[in-house]
Motif scaffolding. Sequence first.
Motif, PDB file in Angstrom:
ATOM      1  N   MET A  31       0.832  -1.202   0.000  1.00 56.74           N
ATOM      2  CA  MET A  31       0.000   0.000   0.000  1.00 56.74           C
ATOM      3  C   MET A  31       0.873   1.261   0.000  1.00 56.74           C
ATOM      4  O   MET A  31       0.545   2.244  -0.656  1.00 56.74           O
ATOM      5  N   ALA A  32       1.984   1.234   0.741  1.00 53.84           N
ATOM      6  CA  ALA A  32       2.907   2.367   0.723  1.00 53.84           C
ATOM      7  C   ALA A  32       3.515   2.538  -0.666  1.00 53.84           C
ATOM      8  O   ALA A  32       3.710   3.674  -1.135  1.00 53.84           O
ATOM      9  N   PHE A  33       3.793   1.430  -1.334  1.00 51.24           N
ATOM     10  CA  PHE A  33       4.274   1.482  -2.720  1.00 51.24           C
ATOM     11  C   PHE A  33       3.232   2.137  -3.626  1.00 51.24           C
ATOM     12  O   PHE A  33       3.540   3.025  -4.430  1.00 51.24           O
ATOM     13  N   ALA A  34       1.961   1.733  -3.481  1.00 54.15           N
ATOM     14  CA  ALA A  34       0.899   2.295  -4.316  1.00 54.15           C
ATOM     15  C   ALA A  34       0.706   3.783  -4.044  1.00 54.15           C
ATOM     16  O   ALA A  34       0.516   4.574  -4.975  1.00 54.15           O
ATOM     17  N   LEU A  35       0.779   4.173  -2.787  1.00 52.79           N
ATOM     18  CA  LEU A  35       0.617   5.586  -2.464  1.00 52.79           C
ATOM     19  C   LEU A  35       1.760   6.429  -3.017  1.00 52.79           C
ATOM     20  O   LEU A  35       1.546   7.530  -3.525  1.00 52.79           O
ATOM     21  N   SER A  36       2.979   5.939  -2.927  1.00 56.46           N
ATOM     22  CA  SER A  36       4.103   6.704  -3.461  1.00 56.46           C
ATOM     23  C   SER A  36       4.051   6.777  -4.986  1.00 56.46           C
ATOM     24  O   SER A  36       4.435   7.790  -5.571  1.00 56.46           O
ATOM     25  N   ILE A  37       3.547   5.735  -5.639  1.00 56.78           N
ATOM     26  CA  ILE A  37       3.358   5.783  -7.096  1.00 56.78           C
ATOM     27  C   ILE A  37       2.312   6.842  -7.453  1.00 56.78           C
ATOM     28  O   ILE A  37       2.485   7.609  -8.403  1.00 56.78           O
ATOM     29  N   MET A  38       1.209   6.875  -6.697  1.00 60.28           N
ATOM     30  CA  MET A  38       0.162   7.863  -6.984  1.00 60.28           C
ATOM     31  C   MET A  38       0.671   9.284  -6.808  1.00 60.28           C
ATOM     32  O   MET A  38       0.407  10.155  -7.649  1.00 60.28           O
ATOM     33  N   ILE A  39       1.398   9.548  -5.739  1.00 54.39           N
ATOM     34  CA  ILE A  39       1.920  10.889  -5.506  1.00 54.39           C
ATOM     35  C   ILE A  39       2.947  11.245  -6.568  1.00 54.39           C
ATOM     36  O   ILE A  39       2.950  12.356  -7.109  1.00 54.39           O
ATOM     37  N   GLY A  40       3.828  10.312  -6.900  1.00 56.58           N
ATOM     38  CA  GLY A  40       4.823  10.569  -7.946  1.00 56.58           C
ATOM     39  C   GLY A  40       4.189  10.827  -9.298  1.00 56.58           C
ATOM     40  O   GLY A  40       4.602  11.734 -10.028  1.00 56.58           O
ATOM     41  N   PHE A  41       3.155  10.058  -9.654  1.00 53.40           N
ATOM     42  CA  PHE A  41       2.463  10.276 -10.924  1.00 53.40           C
ATOM     43  C   PHE A  41       1.807  11.648 -10.950  1.00 53.40           C
ATOM     44  O   PHE A  41       1.877  12.366 -11.944  1.00 53.40           O
ATOM     45  N   TYR A  42       1.165  12.039  -9.841  1.00 52.34           N
ATOM     46  CA  TYR A  42       0.521  13.343  -9.793  1.00 52.34           C
ATOM     47  C   TYR A  42       1.539  14.467  -9.951  1.00 52.34           C
ATOM     48  O   TYR A  42       1.308  15.433 -10.690  1.00 52.34           O
TER      49      TYR A  42
END
Length: 126
Positions: A31-42
């Motif tokens: 989940m931390a991986f998914a959240l960091s991907i979302m923030i990085g993509f944004y």
Amino acid sequence: MFAWLSVFMLIAAVVYGVWSKEPAGTTALFMAFALSIMIGFYLVFTARRVDTGAQDNKQADVADDAGELGFFSPHSWQPLTLAFGGAIAFLSIAIGWWLAFFALPFIVLGIFGWVFEYYRGADQNQ
């Protein structure tokens, strides 16, 4: 930075999952991986749409950054209404779920008021 953080989180999640075989920690790392991907993509998506500002140029003067920065609401009572409803809703976890029914009108009123705060109607001038 978030792209590198997501790579680290993915590696850590895989290693932790294989090594420990513990589902809660492995899920938390994924989940931390998914959240960091979302923030990085944004951040990457936003950086491509926004032009560079005067603060990015080392030879820029202070006057180069003058002008309107955007619209900022001068005042609003809606966040207070929403915060009061949220506080009652979270208090209902400790006291009893029946209290959430009293929080619901404040939450709905706060969200509705905040969304339509500057709406004057399609046929009215502002």
